[in-house]
Scaffold this active site. Structure first.
Site, mmCIF file in Angstrom:
data_model
loop_
_atom_site.group_PDB
_atom_site.id
_atom_site.type_symbol
_atom_site.label_atom_id
_atom_site.label_comp_id
_atom_site.label_asym_id
_atom_site.label_seq_id
_atom_site.Cartn_x
_atom_site.Cartn_y
_atom_site.Cartn_z
ATOM 1 N N HIS A 136 0.841 -1.202 0.000
ATOM 2 C CA HIS A 136 0.000 0.000 0.000
ATOM 3 C C HIS A 136 0.880 1.258 0.000
ATOM 4 O O HIS A 136 0.583 2.226 -0.694
ATOM 5 C CB HIS A 136 -0.894 0.024 1.246
ATOM 6 N N LYS A 185 -0.619 -6.232 -8.391
ATOM 7 C CA LYS A 185 -0.785 -7.529 -7.735
ATOM 8 C C LYS A 185 -2.184 -8.059 -7.988
ATOM 9 O O LYS A 185 -2.385 -9.240 -8.205
ATOM 10 C CB LYS A 185 -0.539 -7.397 -6.231
ATOM 11 N N LEU A 233 3.399 -9.026 -1.047
ATOM 12 C CA LEU A 233 2.846 -8.527 0.219
ATOM 13 C C LEU A 233 1.325 -8.482 0.101
ATOM 14 O O LEU A 233 0.788 -8.104 -0.939
ATOM 15 C CB LEU A 233 3.386 -7.127 0.523
ATOM 16 N N SER A 234 0.635 -8.903 1.154
ATOM 17 C CA SER A 234 -0.824 -8.946 1.128
ATOM 18 C C SER A 234 -1.355 -8.983 2.554
ATOM 19 O O SER A 234 -0.740 -9.598 3.436
ATOM 20 C CB SER A 234 -1.282 -10.207 0.385
HETATM 21 P P1 AMP Z 1 -6.483 -3.898 -0.498
HETATM 22 O O1 AMP Z 1 -6.334 -3.094 0.749
HETATM 23 O O2 AMP Z 1 -6.024 -5.308 -0.384
HETATM 24 O O3 AMP Z 1 -7.844 -3.744 -1.132
HETATM 25 O O4 AMP Z 1 -5.486 -3.241 -1.555
HETATM 26 C C1 AMP Z 1 -5.533 -1.857 -1.823
HETATM 27 C C2 AMP Z 1 -4.630 -1.570 -2.993
HETATM 28 O O5 AMP Z 1 -3.291 -1.964 -2.691
HETATM 29 C C3 AMP Z 1 -5.032 -2.328 -4.271
HETATM 30 O O6 AMP Z 1 -4.875 -1.466 -5.388
HETATM 31 C C4 AMP Z 1 -4.029 -3.451 -4.296
HETATM 32 O O7 AMP Z 1 -3.782 -3.941 -5.602
HETATM 33 C C5 AMP Z 1 -2.795 -2.760 -3.743
HETATM 34 N N1 AMP Z 1 -1.823 -3.743 -3.249
HETATM 35 C C6 AMP Z 1 -2.053 -4.763 -2.388
HETATM 36 N N2 AMP Z 1 -0.931 -5.500 -2.228
HETATM 37 C C7 AMP Z 1 0.022 -4.930 -3.003
HETATM 38 C C8 AMP Z 1 1.391 -5.224 -3.283
HETATM 39 N N3 AMP Z 1 2.007 -6.258 -2.723
HETATM 40 N N4 AMP Z 1 2.060 -4.429 -4.149
HETATM 41 C C9 AMP Z 1 1.440 -3.371 -4.731
HETATM 42 N N5 AMP Z 1 0.149 -3.035 -4.513
HETATM 43 C C10 AMP Z 1 -0.542 -3.805 -3.668
#
Ligand code: AMP
Length: 280
Positions: free
Chosen positions: A37, A149, A184-185
């Site tokens: 993020h 991702k 990363l997740s």
């Molecule tokens: P989320 O909070 O999981 O909905 O993700 C919010 C944003 O962060 C989305 O645009 C995701 O694609 C991005 N994102 C999540 N993990 C990564 C990562 N490892 N690298 C780059 N962007 C990410």
């Protein structure tokens, strides 16, 4: 960093930035923030003067069998990270702010949503497209930043913005990874210590599939079968592993040149996704 939680307060906070001629960048998230993020925030700061980040766990993108109540919520830690990263404005609306009791309007992108994550998560992309459309209408950013991702999600949003003439530039940011390759997740937090050690295997399989394609392999179904056998010999349960055309995410044909390997698999409680683009 200023934090606002209502549409009215958001509008007021954005007025001053707009009046000062600032270029507004927007980073939507569901919180539980990590380095991925923050890489979106950094990308936004490189081309915009005022960065807005939202944290909203969007109920409409979760399926009935998906546990939204247990989605990790870490607002205090998230706020510190965003403040440290230099975000200008944090928007944390409630579900009530974002949806009416009887929601009648939905944004549905056809075609590219039906395969891959859309096949195993019905209505997921409808929820994503609808909430992102609402956010883009509220924030009216010059640019919005999304992670590559979530490759299919990025394609859906790009298509929605094109089809609905939403005047916002969508920027895809490369995947931030741990040193061992794991993307990363927020979902990595569901992994046990043992599973965390096994988790980079998904990325390793994608890299090996790319190496096979680079070496001339064109039987993409054979690559899928190999990856399934490889992963399911261990602790994984494969959802999909597919060599696709970048343009429409349909299964690639031997003539296609711009490809993306898309994969999703369960490791214990965590459903992990990853991808890699390549040209032939
Ligand atoms: P989320 O909070 O999981 O909905 O993700 C919010 C944003 O962060 C989305 O645009 C995701 O694609 C991005 N994102 C999540 N993990 C990564 C990562 N490892 N690298 C780059 N962007 C990410």
């Amino acid at each position: 960093m200023l934090q606002v939680s209502t549409r009215q307060a958001l509008r007021e906070a954005l007025q001053a930035a707009r009046a000062a001629g600032k270029r507004i960048g927007f980073v939507p998230t569901m919180g539980n923030l990590h380095g991925g993020h923050i890489s979106l925030v950094t990308a936004a700061q490189q081309s915009c003067d005022f960065v807005v980040c939202s944290i909203f766990v969007n109920p409409t993108q979760f399926g009935l069998n998906e546990d939204i109540d247990n989605y990790p919520r870490t607002l205090d830690a998230d706020k510190s990270l965003l403040d440290e990263a230099g975000v200008d404005l944090l928007f944390t609306p409630s579900v009530h702010d974002m949806y009416s009791d009887l929601e009648l309007t939905w944004v549905e992108v056809k075609g590219i949503t039906e395969r891959h994550c859309g096949a195993s998560r019905p209505n997921h992309f409808r929820g994503v497209a609808t909430v992102v459309c609402k956010f883009l209408n509220m924030v009216q950013p010059d640019q919005a930043f999304f992670g590559r991702k979530d490759f299919q999600q990025l394609a859906v949003i790009q298509r929605m913005v094109e089809d609905l003439f939403i005047p916002c530039d969508i920027v895809g940011v490369p995947t931030a990874r741990a040193p061992d390759g794991l993307a990363l997740s927020s979902r990595n937090g569901y992994l046990t210590p043992e599973e965390r050690v096994q988790a980079p295997q998904l990325h390793a399989c994608i890299l090996e599939a790319k190496a096979r394609i680079d070496a001339g392999e064109m039987d993409y179904a054979a690559i899928t079968a190999w990856a399934k056998a490889e992963l399911e010999a261990g602790p994984w349960k494969l959802d999909y592993f597919s060599v696709c055309r970048q343009a429409d995410l349909a299964p690639a044909e031997p003539d296609d040149r711009e490809l993306v390997i898309l994969a999703a698999a369960w490791l214990g409680r965590a459903r992990l996704i990853d991808n890699l683009i390549l040209s032939r």
